[in-house]
Motif scaffolding. Structure first.
Motif, PDB file in Angstrom:
ATOM      1  N   GLU A   1       0.872  -1.172   0.000  1.00 49.85           N
ATOM      2  CA  GLU A   1       0.000   0.000   0.000  1.00 49.85           C
ATOM      3  C   GLU A   1       0.908   1.221   0.000  1.00 49.85           C
ATOM      4  OE1 GLU A   1      -3.610   0.218   0.971  1.00 49.85           O
ATOM      5  OE2 GLU A   1      -3.876  -1.938   0.762  1.00 49.85           O
ATOM      6  N   ILE A   2       0.678   2.117  -0.929  1.00 45.92           N
ATOM      7  CA  ILE A   2       1.454   3.359  -0.979  1.00 45.92           C
ATOM      8  C   ILE A   2       0.485   4.502  -0.691  1.00 45.92           C
ATOM      9  CG2 ILE A   2       2.927   4.858  -2.361  1.00 45.92           C
ATOM     10  CD1 ILE A   2       3.829   2.369  -3.897  1.00 45.92           C
TER      11      ILE A   2
ATOM     12  N   ALA B   1      10.330   6.753  -1.587  1.00 42.66           N
ATOM     13  CA  ALA B   1      11.408   6.193  -2.401  1.00 42.66           C
ATOM     14  C   ALA B   1      11.292   4.675  -2.401  1.00 42.66           C
ATOM     15  CB  ALA B   1      12.763   6.613  -1.832  1.00 42.66           C
ATOM     16  N   PHE B   2      11.591   4.070  -3.535  1.00 45.20           N
ATOM     17  CA  PHE B   2      11.613   2.618  -3.647  1.00 45.20           C
ATOM     18  C   PHE B   2      12.986   2.121  -3.217  1.00 45.20           C
ATOM     19  CE2 PHE B   2       7.712   3.101  -5.562  1.00 45.20           C
ATOM     20  CZ  PHE B   2       7.223   1.989  -6.208  1.00 45.20           C
TER      21      PHE B   2
ATOM     22  N   ALA C   1      -6.413   5.127  -7.925  1.00 41.40           N
ATOM     23  CA  ALA C   1      -6.549   5.940  -9.139  1.00 41.40           C
ATOM     24  C   ALA C   1      -5.294   5.939  -9.990  1.00 41.40           C
ATOM     25  CB  ALA C   1      -6.911   7.369  -8.757  1.00 41.40           C
ATOM     26  N   GLY C   2      -4.170   5.494  -9.427  1.00 41.46           N
ATOM     27  CA  GLY C   2      -2.936   5.437 -10.197  1.00 41.46           C
ATOM     28  C   GLY C   2      -1.724   5.538  -9.293  1.00 41.46           C
ATOM     29  N   LEU C   3      -0.570   5.278  -9.885  1.00 39.03           N
ATOM     30  CA  LEU C   3       0.701   5.406  -9.187  1.00 39.03           C
ATOM     31  C   LEU C   3       1.692   6.037 -10.150  1.00 39.03           C
ATOM     32  CD1 LEU C   3       2.484   4.833  -6.693  1.00 39.03           C
ATOM     33  CD2 LEU C   3       3.056   2.640  -7.760  1.00 39.03           C
ATOM     34  N   ARG C   4       2.228   7.197  -9.757  1.00 40.56           N
ATOM     35  CA  ARG C   4       3.208   7.909 -10.585  1.00 40.56           C
ATOM     36  C   ARG C   4       4.600   7.515 -10.127  1.00 40.56           C
ATOM     37  NH1 ARG C   4       1.008  12.439 -10.218  1.00 40.56           N
ATOM     38  NH2 ARG C   4      -0.169  12.133 -12.121  1.00 40.56           N
ATOM     39  N   LEU C   5       5.390   6.993 -11.057  1.00 38.75           N
ATOM     40  CA  LEU C   5       6.759   6.568 -10.786  1.00 38.75           C
ATOM     41  C   LEU C   5       7.707   7.565 -11.427  1.00 38.75           C
ATOM     42  CD1 LEU C   5       6.252   2.780 -11.559  1.00 38.75           C
ATOM     43  CD2 LEU C   5       6.277   3.871  -9.312  1.00 38.75           C
ATOM     44  N   ARG C   6       8.565   8.171 -10.604  1.00 42.68           N
ATOM     45  CA  ARG C   6       9.547   9.145 -11.096  1.00 42.68           C
ATOM     46  C   ARG C   6      10.941   8.573 -10.890  1.00 42.68           C
ATOM     47  NH1 ARG C   6       5.820  13.164  -8.876  1.00 42.68           N
ATOM     48  NH2 ARG C   6       5.037  14.348 -10.653  1.00 42.68           N
TER      49      ARG C   6
ATOM     50  N   ASP D   1      17.351   0.729 -10.517  1.00 35.57           N
ATOM     51  CA  ASP D   1      16.804   2.050 -10.823  1.00 35.57           C
ATOM     52  C   ASP D   1      16.398   2.778  -9.548  1.00 35.57           C
ATOM     53  OD1 ASP D   1      17.098   1.516 -13.503  1.00 35.57           O
ATOM     54  OD2 ASP D   1      14.959   1.200 -13.889  1.00 35.57           O
ATOM     55  N   GLU D   2      16.779   4.044  -9.479  1.00 39.49           N
ATOM     56  CA  GLU D   2      16.369   4.889  -8.361  1.00 39.49           C
ATOM     57  C   GLU D   2      15.083   5.589  -8.752  1.00 39.49           C
ATOM     58  OE1 GLU D   2      19.462   7.414  -6.811  1.00 39.49           O
ATOM     59  OE2 GLU D   2      20.992   5.942  -7.364  1.00 39.49           O
TER      60      GLU D   2
END
Length: 166
Positions: free
Chosen positions: A15-16, A21-22, A38-43, A65-66
């Protein structure tokens, strides 16, 4: 959480609730699937930005990947598949089920089944029936057919040793 050398394959659900940070996992391949929200934004620190949208959009990326993840409009729930790329190959499939489906285990082929929606039962009475959110492991063995019946949607992960052609 297991140390880096303690596992070859890992399935988890997270759950986020806020930007986070991953963790970095060198030598690991990852595939992330949006389960709810509704979504997950990965930067990514290299400038990439990917937004996973419902239903069940996914992204494969390197464990090195960071990146940070930010839920879009509330909490997201995500399925995370990770495997050590030097040892395994994993292929994640999203399938709808209405009736029957067969999975074949072989000496170098195992399957993990995660039920997204619905319910299923295996022809083999020793295998428990599954409801949404359940996972089954169909281990590598001498040519065995696993027949399941039911309806819903599932994630099927085919796992083979690295270098066997997947």
């Amino acid at each position: 959480m297991p140390e880096q050398g303690d596992w070859l394959l890992r399935l988890s659900i997270a759950e986020i609730e806020q930007d986070a940070a991953f963790s970095a996992f060198p030598g690991i391949e990852r595939e992330l699937v949006l389960l709810h929200g509704a979504g997950l934004r990965l930067r990514f620190t290299d400038g990439r930005c990917v937004t996973l949208l419902p239903p069940y959009q996914r992204l494969r990326f390197a464990g090195e990947d960071e990146l940070t993840g930010a839920p879009v409009d509330g909490t997201s729930r995500d399925f995370n598949l990770m495997w050590r790329r030097a040892d395994l190959h994993a292929e994640l499939l999203h399938r709808s089920l209405a009736g029957s489906m067969t999975f074949g285990s072989e000496p170098q082929v195992a399957w993990a089944i995660y039920l997204l929606t619905g319910q299923i039962a295996f022809e083999d009475a020793a295998m428990p029936a599954m409801q949404a959110g359940d996972t089954a492991w169909l281990g590598a063995c001498e040519h065995r057919r696993h027949l399941l019946h039911g309806s819903g949607e599932l994630l099927a992960i085919r796992i083979t040793p690295a270098g066997t052609g997947g």
